[in-house]
Design a protein around this motif. Sequence first.
Motif, mmCIF file in Angstrom:
data_model
loop_
_atom_site.group_PDB
_atom_site.id
_atom_site.type_symbol
_atom_site.label_atom_id
_atom_site.label_comp_id
_atom_site.label_asym_id
_atom_site.label_seq_id
_atom_site.Cartn_x
_atom_site.Cartn_y
_atom_site.Cartn_z
ATOM 1 N N PHE A 73 0.067 2.146 11.919
ATOM 2 C CA PHE A 73 -0.124 1.067 12.481
ATOM 3 C C PHE A 73 -0.451 -0.153 11.674
ATOM 4 O O PHE A 73 -0.488 -1.295 11.930
ATOM 5 N N CYS A 74 -0.116 0.193 10.426
ATOM 6 C CA CYS A 74 -0.657 -1.036 9.323
ATOM 7 C C CYS A 74 0.487 -1.642 8.954
ATOM 8 O O CYS A 74 1.546 -1.154 8.341
ATOM 9 N N CYS A 111 -0.002 4.707 6.760
ATOM 10 C CA CYS A 111 -0.648 4.696 8.219
ATOM 11 C C CYS A 111 0.288 4.063 9.131
ATOM 12 O O CYS A 111 0.624 2.723 8.864
ATOM 13 N N GLN A 132 0.448 -3.354 6.089
ATOM 14 C CA GLN A 132 0.425 -3.402 4.712
ATOM 15 C C GLN A 132 1.143 -2.464 3.946
ATOM 16 O O GLN A 132 1.256 -2.313 2.800
ATOM 17 N N SER A 133 1.527 -1.284 4.710
ATOM 18 C CA SER A 133 2.005 -0.068 3.996
ATOM 19 C C SER A 133 3.373 -0.480 3.510
ATOM 20 O O SER A 133 4.300 -1.126 4.160
ATOM 21 N N CYS A 152 0.705 -1.274 0.136
ATOM 22 C CA CYS A 152 -0.088 -0.234 -0.106
ATOM 23 C C CYS A 152 1.109 1.506 0.019
ATOM 24 O O CYS A 152 2.016 1.300 0.614
ATOM 25 N N GLU A 189 0.041 4.113 0.983
ATOM 26 C CA GLU A 189 -0.096 5.048 2.202
ATOM 27 C C GLU A 189 0.888 4.553 3.473
ATOM 28 O O GLU A 189 1.307 3.675 3.265
ATOM 29 N N SER A 206 -5.864 -3.592 0.134
ATOM 30 C CA SER A 206 -5.212 -2.744 0.568
ATOM 31 C C SER A 206 -4.965 -1.554 -0.709
ATOM 32 O O SER A 206 -5.304 -2.020 -1.622
ATOM 33 N N GLY A 207 -4.527 -0.594 -0.300
ATOM 34 C CA GLY A 207 -4.049 0.630 -1.319
ATOM 35 C C GLY A 207 -5.048 1.720 -1.064
ATOM 36 O O GLY A 207 -5.973 1.559 -0.410
ATOM 37 N N GLU A 221 -9.930 6.345 11.276
ATOM 38 C CA GLU A 221 -9.001 5.565 12.059
ATOM 39 C C GLU A 221 -8.646 6.453 13.437
ATOM 40 O O GLU A 221 -8.587 5.736 14.667
HETATM 41 S S1 SF4 Z 1 -3.999 -0.715 3.625
HETATM 42 FE FE1 SF4 Z 1 -5.494 1.072 4.554
HETATM 43 S S2 SF4 Z 1 -4.560 1.146 6.692
HETATM 44 FE FE2 SF4 Z 1 -2.923 0.144 5.595
HETATM 45 S S3 SF4 Z 1 -1.581 1.575 4.852
HETATM 46 FE FE3 SF4 Z 1 -2.909 1.075 3.418
HETATM 47 S S4 SF4 Z 1 -4.446 2.825 3.366
HETATM 48 FE FE4 SF4 Z 1 -3.610 2.588 5.360
#
Ligand code: SF4
Length: 327
Positions: free
Chosen positions: A72-73, A70, A75-76, A66, A68, A114-115, A170
């Motif tokens: 806490f995530c 974030c 997947q970033s 992803c 983004e 994700s994304g 969030e």
């Molecule tokens: S998957 Fe969602 S929560 Fe995780 S970084 Fe991407 S936008 Fe943020």
Amino acid sequence: MLKVAQLFVEKSRSGQVLSADEALQILTAKGAMLSAFMAGAQGLKEKYLGEGVELCSIINAKSGHCAENCSFCAQSAHHQARVDSYPLKSAAEMLAGAQAAEAQGSSCYGIVTSGTRVEPGAEFAELLEAIRAIREQTRVIPSASIGLLDAEAARALAEAGCGTYHHNLETARSFFPQICSTHDYEEDVTTVRVAKQAGMKVCCGGIFGLGESFQQRFELGLTLRELAVDSVPLNFLNPIDGTPLAGQQLLTPMDCLRIICLFRYLLPDKKITICGGRDINLREFQSAIFMAGASGMMVGNYLTSAGRDLAMDRQLLKDAEVTVSHC
Ligand code: SF4
């Protein structure tokens, strides 16, 4: 019930909003005072939403990479967390997930990708196909959580039968820049509005334990109230190695109950569903979520971490003497 809790119940029932000081009283309550606030919150939940609770499940339909950031995530792409990365699952796989969710008693099934957003094209078409198939072949309500949304995409989702659009804010507007700097809070707020305008219900909440203040927990509740969202997922941080919040301390079980309680007073007639981080933060107090005003919980796996064994959650519901209802 203690008089102050009764007063807060009356305020909530008459459509008034708690003040910041009153919210702080709930977020710092202990002992008998906390029990009284929880009793009031449970009463509000039963008045507006009945005695049953709803279950929901999700599928991580597209994982990792992803853009983004974030904090806490897992997947970033900005972080070093180890996470399974894969492209969008097929419509058949998403349908199979919905059928499994139905079999385990869930009434809502969220397809999460994700994304930043899903662009028009083959991926979006696959998602629409999955939603149509779920509508035709199951009784679960399909929900999509595919990032930022424009009016055209929202219309297409609604037409395909997507009952609910999920998009978390969030955290509080005032804290968001410390959690994510790759997009603006207003883009998330706009997505919520766009989804509502397209006729979908909106499921929108947040994640706690990121380092936000008590005031910011209250602030998020007020924003969700203003947006008149339909259901509110509450997540509690599970700090994941490789993310900037890896070292963050867990919330205590009582913190989680105080947050659930506050949100019930702020959003008395909305669904409040306890989602990610339930087991690691609440531990032995998981069944107390319903005594604090929650109206549902997510079962099965979370996005990037395994959920509890379903048999254990069934036992939890039985022990708490709550029946599972359907939307
Ligand atoms: S998957 Fe969602 S929560 Fe995780 S970084 Fe991407 S936008 Fe943020």
